[in-house]
Scaffold this active site. Structure first.
Site, PDB file in Angstrom:
ATOM      1  N   ASN A 106       0.824  -1.207   0.000  1.00 23.65           N
ATOM      2  CA  ASN A 106       0.000   0.000   0.000  1.00 23.65           C
ATOM      3  C   ASN A 106       0.857   1.256   0.000  1.00 23.65           C
ATOM      4  OD1 ASN A 106      -2.031  -1.800   0.134  1.00 23.65           O
ATOM      5  ND2 ASN A 106      -2.526  -1.450   2.279  1.00 23.65           N
ATOM      6  N   HIS A 123       5.800  -0.772  -2.760  1.00 19.12           N
ATOM      7  CA  HIS A 123       5.339   0.011  -3.912  1.00 19.12           C
ATOM      8  C   HIS A 123       5.456   1.514  -3.686  1.00 19.12           C
ATOM      9  CE1 HIS A 123       2.792  -3.683  -5.394  1.00 19.12           C
ATOM     10  NE2 HIS A 123       4.081  -3.829  -5.561  1.00 19.12           N
TER      11      HIS A 123
HETATM   12  P1  OAD Z   1      -6.356  -5.501  -5.001  1.00 21.12           P
HETATM   13  O1  OAD Z   1      -7.389  -4.462  -5.225  1.00 21.12           O
HETATM   14  O2  OAD Z   1      -5.838  -6.219  -6.180  1.00 21.12           O
HETATM   15  O3  OAD Z   1      -6.918  -6.592  -3.989  1.00 21.12           O
HETATM   16  C1  OAD Z   1      -7.538  -6.221  -2.787  1.00 21.12           C
HETATM   17  C2  OAD Z   1      -7.943  -7.475  -2.051  1.00 21.12           C
HETATM   18  O4  OAD Z   1      -8.469  -7.086  -0.795  1.00 21.12           O
HETATM   19  C3  OAD Z   1      -9.027  -8.299  -2.760  1.00 21.12           C
HETATM   20  O5  OAD Z   1      -8.600  -9.652  -2.828  1.00 21.12           O
HETATM   21  C4  OAD Z   1     -10.251  -8.154  -1.822  1.00 21.12           C
HETATM   22  O6  OAD Z   1     -11.036  -9.354  -1.771  1.00 21.12           O
HETATM   23  C5  OAD Z   1      -9.586  -7.900  -0.502  1.00 21.12           C
HETATM   24  N1  OAD Z   1     -10.394  -7.160   0.472  1.00 21.12           N
HETATM   25  C6  OAD Z   1     -11.382  -6.246   0.251  1.00 21.12           C
HETATM   26  N2  OAD Z   1     -11.839  -5.779   1.425  1.00 21.12           N
HETATM   27  C7  OAD Z   1     -11.132  -6.390   2.412  1.00 21.12           C
HETATM   28  C8  OAD Z   1     -11.120  -6.313   3.830  1.00 21.12           C
HETATM   29  N3  OAD Z   1     -11.947  -5.496   4.502  1.00 21.12           N
HETATM   30  N4  OAD Z   1     -10.254  -7.097   4.520  1.00 21.12           N
HETATM   31  C9  OAD Z   1      -9.403  -7.930   3.852  1.00 21.12           C
HETATM   32  N5  OAD Z   1      -9.363  -8.036   2.521  1.00 21.12           N
HETATM   33  C10 OAD Z   1     -10.208  -7.277   1.798  1.00 21.12           C
HETATM   34  O7  OAD Z   1      -5.176  -4.812  -4.163  1.00 21.12           O
HETATM   35  P2  OAD Z   1      -3.671  -5.316  -3.976  1.00 21.12           P
HETATM   36  O8  OAD Z   1      -3.610  -6.786  -3.843  1.00 21.12           O
HETATM   37  O9  OAD Z   1      -3.091  -4.484  -2.890  1.00 21.12           O
HETATM   38  O10 OAD Z   1       0.199  -1.577  -7.271  1.00 21.12           O
HETATM   39  O11 OAD Z   1      -3.044  -4.882  -5.358  1.00 21.12           O
HETATM   40  C11 OAD Z   1      -1.677  -5.071  -5.563  1.00 21.12           C
HETATM   41  C12 OAD Z   1      -1.108  -3.904  -6.333  1.00 21.12           C
HETATM   42  O12 OAD Z   1      -1.857  -3.697  -7.533  1.00 21.12           O
HETATM   43  C13 OAD Z   1      -1.206  -2.566  -5.629  1.00 21.12           C
HETATM   44  O13 OAD Z   1      -0.149  -2.332  -4.710  1.00 21.12           O
HETATM   45  C14 OAD Z   1      -1.144  -1.591  -6.769  1.00 21.12           C
HETATM   46  C15 OAD Z   1      -2.064  -2.279  -7.734  1.00 21.12           C
HETATM   47  O14 OAD Z   1      -1.842  -1.983  -9.075  1.00 21.12           O
HETATM   48  C16 OAD Z   1       0.832  -0.414  -7.419  1.00 21.12           C
HETATM   49  O15 OAD Z   1       0.303   0.665  -7.198  1.00 21.12           O
HETATM   50  C17 OAD Z   1       2.225  -0.555  -7.896  1.00 21.12           C
END
Ligand code: OAD
Length: 250
Positions: A106, A123
């Protein structure tokens, strides 16, 4: 077997005896603070905006004011939000375990605002603006729309960019080294609120598992990483992490 609030007993037992614990967080950990995730179908940022137009060096060179305005908009959104119990519980983990590593994808700074200054930021950060040309740090530009004049470096007049890692860019090598070291040596590794779609971060749980860590996922939804987990907790992070802390205290 489940402890209270659907926390698997095996996870609680492993955490009780763990010396080294590592946690990888993603956008889901900040969802309960009101910050949109990237890939959730309804309000995910990448379902409303095209990352190729906003989060690549090419997009920035083509439309610098548009990219600056979008990241400044996100800055303001994040400023108006506060850390939630997931961030707070993870800060408490530094005192709870002999060695604790918090690794985040994040860029919102909420772990830091909750007191986790040592978090590994794979990131980058929305706050740390710098010059695209000379790399010197600079204050954020006051750009609100793509028709504004793009913000420039006060020293060399290069364009200012946010301190985040864009698609196609390498991760900060020191942060990646710290993350891989933490994963490779963890007794327990938790993947919290990440879709597991973006590498190299998404490879860390598997790296930990190969080195015999107990690996668990906290996410209301299944992810491509779920099948490789020793335990899954299908709860929001702001509920699951405090429940883990309570189970450890009971
Ligand atoms: P994503 O948006 O890809 O995934 C978010 C995840 O959080 C999903 O699997 C949801 O099911 C889950 N989620 C939603 N609400 C939740 C909650 N209350 N508790 C727990 N989980 C929950 O986000 P990231 O995996 O962080 O990169 O994405 C990875 C990277 O892709 C980011 O850092 C960003 C993006 O492009 C850059 O900015 C370089």
């Amino acid at each position: 077997m489940m402890a209270a609030d659907q926390i698997p007993t095996a996870l609680v037992d492993r955490l009780r005896s763990a010396r080294r614990v590592a946690v990888l967080t993603g956008a889901g950990v900040s969802a309960e603070s009101g910050i949109p995730t990237f890939r959730d179908a309804l309000d995910g940022l990448w379902s409303r905006f095209d990352p190729r137009e906003l989060a690549t060096p090419d997009a920035f060179i083509r439309h610098p004011a548009r990219v600056q305005a979008w990241y400044r908009h996100r800055d303001r959104l994040v400023d108006a939000c506060a850390p939630n119990p997931a961030h707070e519980t993870l800060t408490d983990f530094y005192a709870r375990f002999e060695t604790f590593s918090l690794i985040t994808q994040n860029v919102d700074g909420l772990h830091r605002r909750a007191g986790s200054e040592a978090a590994v930021r794979l990131h980058g950060s929305l706050n740390d603006w710098r010059c695209f040309a000379c790399a010197r740090p600079a204050p954020p530009p006051d750009v609100r729309s793509e028709t504004d004049v793009p913000g420039r470096c006060p020293i060399c007049r290069g364009l200012l960019r946010p301190g985040v890692v864009w698609f196609g860019e390498p991760l900060p090598p020191d942060e990646l080294d710290r993350a891989m070291e933490a994963a490779a040596t963890a007794d327990v590794f938790l993947s919290v609120g990440t879709s597991g779609e973006v590498y190299p971060a998404a490879g860390l749980p598997e790296m930990a598992r190969q080195q015999h860590a107990f690996v668990a996922e906290i996410n209301p939804q299944a992810t491509p990483l779920s099948a490789g987990m020793d335990a899954v907790i299908r709860l929001p992070a702001g509920r699951a992490l405090p429940a883990i802390a309570r189970a450890l205290d009971s």
